[in-house]
Design a protein around this motif. Structure first.
Motif, mmCIF file in Angstrom:
data_model
loop_
_atom_site.group_PDB
_atom_site.id
_atom_site.type_symbol
_atom_site.label_atom_id
_atom_site.label_comp_id
_atom_site.label_asym_id
_atom_site.label_seq_id
_atom_site.Cartn_x
_atom_site.Cartn_y
_atom_site.Cartn_z
ATOM 1 N N CYS A 116 55.742 29.004 50.458
ATOM 2 C CA CYS A 116 56.405 29.894 49.492
ATOM 3 C C CYS A 116 57.463 30.772 50.152
ATOM 4 O O CYS A 116 58.402 31.221 49.483
ATOM 5 C CB CYS A 116 55.381 30.778 48.796
ATOM 6 S SG CYS A 116 54.374 29.928 47.559
ATOM 7 N N HIS A 164 63.427 41.661 43.920
ATOM 8 C CA HIS A 164 64.281 41.035 44.937
ATOM 9 C C HIS A 164 65.657 41.708 45.003
ATOM 10 O O HIS A 164 66.426 41.444 45.936
ATOM 11 C CB HIS A 164 64.421 39.535 44.655
ATOM 12 C CG HIS A 164 63.184 38.750 44.967
ATOM 13 N ND1 HIS A 164 62.656 38.652 46.236
ATOM 14 C CD2 HIS A 164 62.356 38.031 44.166
ATOM 15 C CE1 HIS A 164 61.568 37.902 46.207
ATOM 16 N NE2 HIS A 164 61.357 37.519 44.970
ATOM 17 N N TRP A 188 62.467 29.161 43.368
ATOM 18 C CA TRP A 188 61.914 29.179 42.022
ATOM 19 C C TRP A 188 62.933 28.676 41.007
ATOM 20 O O TRP A 188 62.571 27.967 40.049
ATOM 21 C CB TRP A 188 61.428 30.571 41.646
ATOM 22 C CG TRP A 188 61.006 30.695 40.221
ATOM 23 C CD1 TRP A 188 61.574 31.449 39.241
ATOM 24 C CD2 TRP A 188 59.917 29.992 39.582
ATOM 25 N NE1 TRP A 188 60.923 31.279 38.045
ATOM 26 C CE2 TRP A 188 59.888 30.392 38.225
ATOM 27 C CE3 TRP A 188 58.974 29.079 40.032
ATOM 28 C CZ2 TRP A 188 58.964 29.909 37.313
ATOM 29 C CZ3 TRP A 188 58.036 28.588 39.121
ATOM 30 C CH2 TRP A 188 58.040 28.997 37.790
ATOM 31 N N GLU A 189 64.182 29.029 41.179
ATOM 32 C CA GLU A 189 65.219 28.592 40.245
ATOM 33 C C GLU A 189 65.310 27.072 40.169
ATOM 34 O O GLU A 189 65.682 26.514 39.134
ATOM 35 C CB GLU A 189 66.574 29.174 40.650
ATOM 36 C CG GLU A 189 66.726 30.657 40.347
ATOM 37 C CD GLU A 189 66.600 30.953 38.857
ATOM 38 O OE1 GLU A 189 67.222 30.203 38.058
ATOM 39 O OE2 GLU A 189 65.908 31.911 38.481
ATOM 40 N N LEU A 218 57.327 37.534 35.858
ATOM 41 C CA LEU A 218 58.523 37.028 36.539
ATOM 42 C C LEU A 218 59.653 38.046 36.499
ATOM 43 O O LEU A 218 60.385 38.210 37.481
ATOM 44 C CB LEU A 218 58.970 35.711 35.895
ATOM 45 C CG LEU A 218 58.092 34.492 36.217
ATOM 46 C CD1 LEU A 218 58.410 33.336 35.288
ATOM 47 C CD2 LEU A 218 58.265 34.085 37.677
ATOM 48 N N GLU A 257 58.249 28.778 31.629
ATOM 49 C CA GLU A 257 58.964 29.592 30.647
ATOM 50 C C GLU A 257 58.572 29.196 29.221
ATOM 51 O O GLU A 257 58.358 30.060 28.357
ATOM 52 C CB GLU A 257 60.469 29.447 30.855
ATOM 53 C CG GLU A 257 60.958 30.113 32.145
ATOM 54 C CD GLU A 257 62.422 29.821 32.435
ATOM 55 O OE1 GLU A 257 62.994 28.933 31.756
ATOM 56 O OE2 GLU A 257 62.983 30.461 33.340
ATOM 57 N N ALA A 296 57.935 32.294 43.003
ATOM 58 C CA ALA A 296 59.034 33.199 42.655
ATOM 59 C C ALA A 296 59.065 34.414 43.567
ATOM 60 O O ALA A 296 60.143 34.909 43.926
ATOM 61 C CB ALA A 296 58.913 33.640 41.201
ATOM 62 N N PRO A 332 62.989 33.459 45.498
ATOM 63 C CA PRO A 332 63.533 33.347 44.138
ATOM 64 C C PRO A 332 64.492 32.177 43.972
ATOM 65 O O PRO A 332 64.579 31.595 42.890
ATOM 66 C CB PRO A 332 64.235 34.693 43.918
ATOM 67 C CG PRO A 332 64.492 35.238 45.293
ATOM 68 C CD PRO A 332 63.364 34.746 46.131
ATOM 69 N N HIS A 385 62.635 25.058 40.976
ATOM 70 C CA HIS A 385 61.282 24.509 40.977
ATOM 71 C C HIS A 385 61.045 23.657 39.730
ATOM 72 O O HIS A 385 61.451 24.031 38.627
ATOM 73 C CB HIS A 385 60.255 25.645 41.032
ATOM 74 C CG HIS A 385 58.891 25.207 41.454
ATOM 75 N ND1 HIS A 385 57.990 24.658 40.577
ATOM 76 C CD2 HIS A 385 58.273 25.225 42.668
ATOM 77 C CE1 HIS A 385 56.875 24.363 41.222
ATOM 78 N NE2 HIS A 385 57.017 24.687 42.491
ATOM 79 N N LYS A 435 59.554 25.476 36.603
ATOM 80 C CA LYS A 435 60.197 26.655 36.018
ATOM 81 C C LYS A 435 60.350 26.541 34.504
ATOM 82 O O LYS A 435 59.935 27.440 33.748
ATOM 83 C CB LYS A 435 61.561 26.893 36.661
ATOM 84 C CG LYS A 435 62.284 28.137 36.144
ATOM 85 C CD LYS A 435 63.589 28.368 36.901
ATOM 86 C CE LYS A 435 64.275 29.643 36.433
ATOM 87 N NZ LYS A 435 64.787 29.528 35.050
ATOM 88 N N LEU A 456 60.986 39.111 40.140
ATOM 89 C CA LEU A 456 62.370 38.784 40.475
ATOM 90 C C LEU A 456 63.236 40.040 40.545
ATOM 91 O O LEU A 456 64.170 40.116 41.352
ATOM 92 C CB LEU A 456 62.935 37.794 39.463
ATOM 93 C CG LEU A 456 62.235 36.417 39.437
ATOM 94 C CD1 LEU A 456 62.754 35.578 38.279
ATOM 95 C CD2 LEU A 456 62.435 35.694 40.763
#
Length: 446
Positions: free
Chosen positions: A30, A263, A303-304, A256, A313, A296, A300, A306, A309, A260
């Motif tokens: 991760c 960050h 994650w975008e 999330l 959502e 995430a 991050p 992944h 994702k 996020l």
């Protein structure tokens, strides 16, 4: 360099000692740089004999720390110094340390500080390579109540003075053991002048500003930074009892957004994974629920891209809408998600079962609402026996049958993954279905 730490609260559901290594491999993948270990009540402490609900011996805990370090993680122990000590202070041998019989430590009680010093020494031995120690010091809800503490608060009843004296003493002791101390920032932010409050702490103390809701940056973080002390942030990967009041999955979009958002902070962040709201509260769902959130939190950008994702959502959106005709197709979709390791396979199955559980919860709420409504409407418009039989007899019967079929599947996830607290988890989250006992067809009006 800003670092991303993962906090693990062990007072909830935890894997067996033998099952932890695959989690460390996942944490490394991760992108986390360190782990904050809050072993809490789950270790058989030498300094707290007879207290807690141990899952590990002290020797095993030390091996867990060493194993984490072998994967390149920086390790930080987290202890509590005043609040959140219910697991120990709730035991009669430690009743003398309570604040006016609340399960909060009384800093004026004879032997209280020595007790904490002994625990800190034990943590130093368990974490021989750690540079930092987290002293907790958050949410001290009861203080300044006993005669000794009231006297220390002075004529103005300044309870923060008492808090500061205690926190400072523990910070100084940490420094003697070659730890750099940190504390949560909420008690400072509760003062009328948080900056002045923070400035009274030892200069090497780190303040951790936990903000588990909303998207940062947060004004409170900037306020604490004005003290001149180093400030870290903290997100909520898993937190808040009300997020799990009737469901075994979180509202992923809320988590999330918070993760996020942190960050955006130019500093080190601890991403917290809580096991319970407190030692005397119900258990949160297992770590398997949090895998997408860990991705995430750790990276991050990853994650975008992944593969989960879009699915997460959608899952979160449909959980909020709570429409059965939408949710019923979701478990099959989730079970087709791409996985890269056994842990993701188990997480995927848990998420699918979590949706199936939520469908049953939604049906429960519909039945109860229907029952309450018909209980009143019969006085005005009477009863249709066919509708009553369908809604208040067959509906509850089918729901009980479906629940009885689902719970063993959840239990099997616990067994396969060697997770603790299986019986507690199943009992607490299925307890809401007891309301079905109240739902019975009415006698027909004549």
């Amino acid at each position: 360099m800003n670092k991303r730490f993962l906090h693990l609260d062990f007072k909830g559901i935890v894997p067996a000692f033998e099952a932890l290594e695959e989690y460390f491999r996942y944490f490394k993948d991760c992108g986390f740089s360190g782990i904050v270990f809050e072993f809490d009540c789950r270790v058989r402490w030498r300094s707290w004999p007879g207290a807690g609900m141990p899952e590990y011996s002290a020797e095993q805990a030390a091996k867990i720390v060493s194993l984490a370090e072998s994967y390149g993680f920086e390790t930080i122990p987290l202890m509590q110094i005043q609040g959140h000590l219910e697991w120990a202070l709730g035991e009669e041998p430690y009743a003398n340390l309570r604040e006016n019989n609340y399960f909060t430590l009384c800093p004026s009680a004879p032997g209280a500080r020595e007790q904490l010093f002994a625990w800190m020494q034990e943590l130093r031995e368990m974490f021989p390579n750690s540079r930092y120690i987290h002293l907790g010091a958050d949410e001290v809800l009861h203080m300044g109540l006993c005669p000794l503490c009231r006297a220390k608060c002075g004529e103005n009843g300044d309870k923060f003075k008492l808090y500061l004296e205690h926190a400072t003493a523990l910070c100084r002791q940490a420094e003697k053991l070659n730890f750099r101390p940190m504390i949560w920032g909420d008690m400072l932010l509760g003062e009328s002048d948080p900056v002045a409050a923070a400035k009274q702490l030892p200069e090497k103390t780190i303040i951790v500003d936990w903000k588990y809701w909303g998207r940062g940056p947060h004004k409170s973080t900037e306020t604490l930074k004005k003290s001149g002390l180093e400030v870290w942030g903290a997100s909520g990967v898993q937190c808040a009892w009300y997020e799990h009041f009737r469901q075994i999955l979180p509202f992923y979009e809320d988590r999330l957004e918070n993760i996020l958002g942190w960050h955006n902070f130019d500093g080190t962040v601890i991403h917290t994974t809580w096991g319970r709201s407190g030692n005397k509260y119900g258990v949160y769902p297992p770590w398997l629920m949090t895998l997408p959130l860990w991705v995430a939190a750790g990276d991050p950008e990853r994650w975008e891209k992944h593969p989960w994702k879009a699915g997460v959502e959608k899952l979160s959106r449909l959980l909020r809408r709570a429409l059965e005709f939408e949710l019923v197709r979701l478990p099959a979709e989730i079970r087709k998600w791409e996985t890269r390791c056994r842990l993701e396979e188990e997480s995927r199955e848990y998420l699918a079962l979590g949706v199936e559980f939520q469908i049953l919860v939604n049906r429960l709420l519909e039945i109860i609402s229907d029952y309450d409504s018909q209980l009143e409407s019969r006085r005005f418009v009477g009863i249709d026996p066919r509708i009553m039989e369908r809604d208040l007899l067959h509906g509850p019967q089918k729901l009980r049958k479906d629940l009885d079929a689902l719970l063993p599947k959840l239990a099997a996830v616990f067994d396969r993954n060697q997770l603790s607290a299986k019986e507690e988890f199943l009992a607490e989250f299925s307890s809401q279905f007891r309301r079905l006992d109240e739902v019975k067809p009415f006698e027909l009006q004549k």
